[in-house]
Design an enzyme around this catalytic site. Structure first.
Site, PDB file in Angstrom:
ATOM      1  N   ASP A   1      -3.776   7.945  -7.786  1.00  0.00           N
ATOM      2  CA  ASP A   1      -3.382   6.908  -6.702  1.00  0.00           C
ATOM      3  C   ASP A   1      -2.296   7.622  -5.746  1.00  0.00           C
ATOM      4  O   ASP A   1      -1.362   8.115  -6.389  1.00  0.00           O
ATOM      5  CB  ASP A   1      -2.882   5.727  -7.325  1.00  0.00           C
ATOM      6  CG  ASP A   1      -2.539   4.534  -6.471  1.00  0.00           C
ATOM      7  OD1 ASP A   1      -3.156   3.601  -6.722  1.00  0.00           O
ATOM      8  OD2 ASP A   1      -1.769   4.478  -5.497  1.00  0.00           O
TER       9      ASP A   1
ATOM     10  N   ASN B   1      -6.814  -5.665 -10.202  1.00  0.00           N
ATOM     11  CA  ASN B   1      -6.395  -6.624  -9.675  1.00  0.00           C
ATOM     12  C   ASN B   1      -7.602  -7.273  -8.830  1.00  0.00           C
ATOM     13  O   ASN B   1      -8.196  -6.727  -8.240  1.00  0.00           O
ATOM     14  CB  ASN B   1      -5.255  -5.916  -8.456  1.00  0.00           C
ATOM     15  CG  ASN B   1      -3.977  -5.617  -9.206  1.00  0.00           C
ATOM     16  OD1 ASN B   1      -3.607  -6.214 -10.165  1.00  0.00           O
ATOM     17  ND2 ASN B   1      -3.599  -4.486  -8.600  1.00  0.00           N
TER      18      ASN B   1
ATOM     19  N   GLY C   1      -2.225  -9.211  -5.970  1.00  0.00           N
ATOM     20  CA  GLY C   1      -1.984  -7.953  -5.533  1.00  0.00           C
ATOM     21  C   GLY C   1      -3.102  -6.785  -5.164  1.00  0.00           C
ATOM     22  O   GLY C   1      -2.860  -5.648  -4.967  1.00  0.00           O
ATOM     23  N   GLN C   2      -4.500  -7.485  -4.938  1.00  0.00           N
ATOM     24  CA  GLN C   2      -5.545  -6.676  -4.605  1.00  0.00           C
ATOM     25  C   GLN C   2      -5.150  -6.208  -3.082  1.00  0.00           C
ATOM     26  O   GLN C   2      -4.992  -7.229  -2.241  1.00  0.00           O
ATOM     27  CB  GLN C   2      -6.623  -7.037  -4.705  1.00  0.00           C
ATOM     28  CG  GLN C   2      -7.826  -6.123  -4.550  1.00  0.00           C
ATOM     29  CD  GLN C   2      -9.128  -6.560  -4.715  1.00  0.00           C
ATOM     30  OE1 GLN C   2      -9.404  -8.142  -5.140  1.00  0.00           O
ATOM     31  NE2 GLN C   2     -10.215  -5.906  -4.714  1.00  0.00           N
TER      32      GLN C   2
ATOM     33  N   HIS D   1     -12.142  -1.363  -8.133  1.00  0.00           N
ATOM     34  CA  HIS D   1     -11.436  -0.124  -8.916  1.00  0.00           C
ATOM     35  C   HIS D   1     -10.572  -0.626  -9.974  1.00  0.00           C
ATOM     36  O   HIS D   1     -10.376  -1.888 -10.113  1.00  0.00           O
ATOM     37  CB  HIS D   1     -10.671   0.372  -7.554  1.00  0.00           C
ATOM     38  CG  HIS D   1      -9.442  -0.516  -7.173  1.00  0.00           C
ATOM     39  ND1 HIS D   1      -9.664  -1.529  -6.043  1.00  0.00           N
ATOM     40  CD2 HIS D   1      -8.340  -0.734  -7.656  1.00  0.00           C
ATOM     41  CE1 HIS D   1      -8.496  -2.060  -5.863  1.00  0.00           C
ATOM     42  NE2 HIS D   1      -7.530  -1.675  -6.722  1.00  0.00           N
TER      43      HIS D   1
ATOM     44  N   HIS E   1      -7.067   0.492 -12.077  1.00  0.00           N
ATOM     45  CA  HIS E   1      -5.948   1.354 -12.266  1.00  0.00           C
ATOM     46  C   HIS E   1      -5.929   1.864 -13.718  1.00  0.00           C
ATOM     47  O   HIS E   1      -6.202   0.976 -14.670  1.00  0.00           O
ATOM     48  CB  HIS E   1      -5.003   0.500 -11.938  1.00  0.00           C
ATOM     49  CG  HIS E   1      -4.699   0.174 -10.419  1.00  0.00           C
ATOM     50  ND1 HIS E   1      -3.937   0.697  -9.671  1.00  0.00           N
ATOM     51  CD2 HIS E   1      -5.172  -1.066  -9.761  1.00  0.00           C
ATOM     52  CE1 HIS E   1      -4.115  -0.065  -8.506  1.00  0.00           C
ATOM     53  NE2 HIS E   1      -4.741  -1.131  -8.647  1.00  0.00           N
TER      54      HIS E   1
HETATM   55  P1  5GP Z   1      -4.795  -2.719  -5.425  1.00  0.00           P
HETATM   56  O1  5GP Z   1      -3.451  -3.058  -4.984  1.00  0.00           O
HETATM   57  O2  5GP Z   1      -5.851  -3.082  -4.516  1.00  0.00           O
HETATM   58  O3  5GP Z   1      -5.125  -3.015  -6.695  1.00  0.00           O
HETATM   59  O4  5GP Z   1      -4.932  -1.228  -5.377  1.00  0.00           O
HETATM   60  C1  5GP Z   1      -5.136  -0.150  -4.371  1.00  0.00           C
HETATM   61  C2  5GP Z   1      -4.398   0.870  -4.656  1.00  0.00           C
HETATM   62  O5  5GP Z   1      -4.999   2.024  -3.778  1.00  0.00           O
HETATM   63  C3  5GP Z   1      -3.171   1.052  -4.556  1.00  0.00           C
HETATM   64  O6  5GP Z   1      -2.363   1.540  -5.749  1.00  0.00           O
HETATM   65  C4  5GP Z   1      -2.622   2.012  -3.215  1.00  0.00           C
HETATM   66  O7  5GP Z   1      -1.703   2.824  -3.870  1.00  0.00           O
HETATM   67  C5  5GP Z   1      -4.067   2.939  -3.498  1.00  0.00           C
HETATM   68  N1  5GP Z   1      -4.377   3.612  -2.501  1.00  0.00           N
HETATM   69  C6  5GP Z   1      -4.274   2.948  -1.154  1.00  0.00           C
HETATM   70  N2  5GP Z   1      -4.795   3.592  -0.301  1.00  0.00           N
HETATM   71  C7  5GP Z   1      -5.066   4.931  -0.766  1.00  0.00           C
HETATM   72  C8  5GP Z   1      -5.616   5.981  -0.233  1.00  0.00           C
HETATM   73  O8  5GP Z   1      -6.002   6.599   0.709  1.00  0.00           O
HETATM   74  N3  5GP Z   1      -5.625   7.107  -1.290  1.00  0.00           N
HETATM   75  C9  5GP Z   1      -5.245   6.991  -2.669  1.00  0.00           C
HETATM   76  N4  5GP Z   1      -5.322   8.052  -3.265  1.00  0.00           N
HETATM   77  N5  5GP Z   1      -4.896   5.786  -3.196  1.00  0.00           N
HETATM   78  C10 5GP Z   1      -4.723   4.857  -2.047  1.00  0.00           C
END
Ligand code: 5GP
Ligand code: ZN
Length: 117
Positions: free
Chosen positions: A35, A90, A96-97, A103, A105
């Site tokens: 991440d 999420n 929080g998505q 995906h 985490h």
């Molecule tokens: P969500 O909040 O949708 O569950 O998680 C998305 C995750 O993607 C976040 O933890 C964020 O830091 C990560 N993320 C967003 N853009 C990028 C990117 O360009 N590269 C990487 N490695 N992680 C990303």
């Protein structure tokens, strides 16, 4: 359309190589990378190469790939030397998505014993 690459999706761009990422594992159907904004010493994301908006949609459309996300999550945690880790899906903006490509985490490397939220 579900399953097709989405032009505005950051994770589709990581799959295609248009956006770089620190990839730690690959399979024919999944990618695992660190991440960009880690919340723990180990913070990995396991994604399907195909685009689905969230984990439930992925599981409904392609259950084998959804199962593979879990296998890869456990393997990636093991690669980082973790016996204990937390998996988070999420689902929806209010949960929080922020990236609407399925995906999971993988978080670990510090105590995660103080509750879920
Ligand atoms: P969500 O909040 O949708 O569950 O998680 C998305 C995750 O993607 C976040 O933890 C964020 O830091 C990560 N993320 C967003 N853009 C990028 C990117 O360009 N590269 C990487 N490695 N992680 C990303
Ligand atoms: Zn996508």
């Amino acid at each position: 359309m579900a399953g097709e690459p989405q032009a505005d999706c950051v994770f589709c761009k990581i799959v295609s190589g248009d956006i770089p990422a620190t990839v730690v594992r690959r399979t024919d159907r999944t990618l695992t990378f660190r991440d960009i904004n880690p919340q723990a010493p180990t913070h990995l994301l396991v994604i399907p190469r195909v685009h689905h908006p969230d984990a439930a949609a992925l599981a409904a459309a392609e259950p084998d790939i959804a199962a593979e996300l879990l296998v890869e999550a456990g393997a990636a945690a093991g690669d980082d030397g973790l016996e204990s880790y937390r998996l988070i899906f999420n689902t929806g903006a209010d949960a929080g998505q922020t990236v609407f490509h399925a995906h999971v985490h993988v978080l670990g490397g510090k105590p995660l014993t103080e509750g879920l939220v």
